[in-house]
Design a protein around this motif. Sequence first.
Motif, short mmCIF file in Angstrom:
data_model
loop_
_atom_site.label_atom_id
_atom_site.label_comp_id
_atom_site.label_asym_id
_atom_site.label_seq_id
_atom_site.Cartn_x
_atom_site.Cartn_y
_atom_site.Cartn_z
N UNK A 119 -15.77 1.60 -17.74
CA UNK A 119 -16.89 1.22 -16.87
C UNK A 119 -17.45 -0.17 -17.21
N UNK A 120 -17.13 -0.67 -18.42
CA UNK A 120 -17.65 -1.99 -18.78
C UNK A 120 -16.84 -3.12 -18.13
N UNK A 121 -15.67 -2.78 -17.58
CA UNK A 121 -14.89 -3.83 -16.88
C UNK A 121 -15.45 -4.00 -15.48
N UNK A 122 -15.82 -5.22 -15.11
CA UNK A 122 -16.54 -5.41 -13.84
C UNK A 122 -15.82 -4.84 -12.61
N UNK A 123 -14.50 -5.02 -12.53
CA UNK A 123 -13.79 -4.52 -11.34
C UNK A 123 -13.84 -2.99 -11.26
N UNK B 47 -15.61 -0.31 -8.49
CA UNK B 47 -14.93 0.87 -7.89
C UNK B 47 -15.74 2.14 -8.11
N UNK B 48 -16.22 2.31 -9.35
CA UNK B 48 -16.99 3.52 -9.68
C UNK B 48 -18.27 3.57 -8.84
N UNK B 49 -18.93 2.43 -8.73
CA UNK B 49 -20.18 2.37 -7.93
C UNK B 49 -19.88 2.76 -6.47
#
Length: 312
Positions: free
Chosen positions: A21-25, A29-31
């Motif tokens: 989740x710390x990777x911006x991409x 996606x998660x959001x």
Amino acid sequence: MPMGEEVPAAEEPPVIDLSDITKPERRREIVRSISEACETWGFFQITNHGLDEALMKRTIEVFTEFFQLPDEEKLSIEAPQVPGGHSQGYFRPRKDGQNATEFLYNLYGPEEDIDGRPSQPPSFQSTVEAYVEAMDGLSREILGLLSEGLGLPRTTLQLYMGSTHGVRTNYYQPTQNLLENAFTVSPHSDPGALTLLLTNDVSGTQVKKDDRWVQISPVPCSFLVNVGDQIEILSNGRYMSVLHQGVPDEVQHRLTIATFTHPLPSTVVGPVPLLLDKSHPPLYKTQTYSSYFGTFLTKGLVGRSLIEEAKI
Ligand SMILES: O=C(O)CCC(=O)C(=O)O
Ligand SMILES: [Fe+2]
């Protein structure tokens, strides 16, 4: 899939993997997935959420041990009778249909005292305190994801919340003759903001979707997350606080631990101003959480009646 072909509707709320989740991409996606789940189901499960699995297991164990104690031990912390019945302590099963399971309800937070909390088993208090502290962090993380899904700064929804959490643990004896409304947690929406449910992996949480009850299959080591009434209000109706209920299993006992995140009683809650403009007028009243919750205390968990009353 050929163009124009209909995508089959998902049978159950999605399971969303929070790893990386710390990777911006990945975070974007998660959001997106969470935002869509909140708009269509009001529910989703999360995996790889970072909460210590050993702590989750121990928490399930200490609550199970509590419910398996003799009645007189449990009744020594019976919750006092107050209007609406939402005091702290142990609630014996009721035979009159509403909330016929036995359950425990307590508040945990920096300013809460230990009245009405179990003292047995001996490791109960330290385990549950550590669990709720960890859940405080996880609920903040999820509020951040929900805020971003609404196009708001990450801290927006958190700023409305207090640091006290309600913890309601339901214990369902197995039953083969499920009478209508008996032994269940009756249909309701959660009055708070966000609920994280940990279960002993025996299914029985049902969510209303298109006039049908959909039973959710628990994924091991996951949490079932749902939007409560306050997030429906803050999001001005974009995220839904959906009717759900709990039912027992025919063979195994079910244990469900709901950790509620909610505003402080004095916090004024209404649609977030950044979401409003001429073409998006407020759809819900603005009021303090204590005024909202006061109605809950007198009426109990009755469908979506409270949130319907909060609509303009
Ligand atoms: O036990 C369940 O499956 C649901 C419990 C619940 O909705 C609650 O305690 O608010
Ligand atoms: Fe609930």
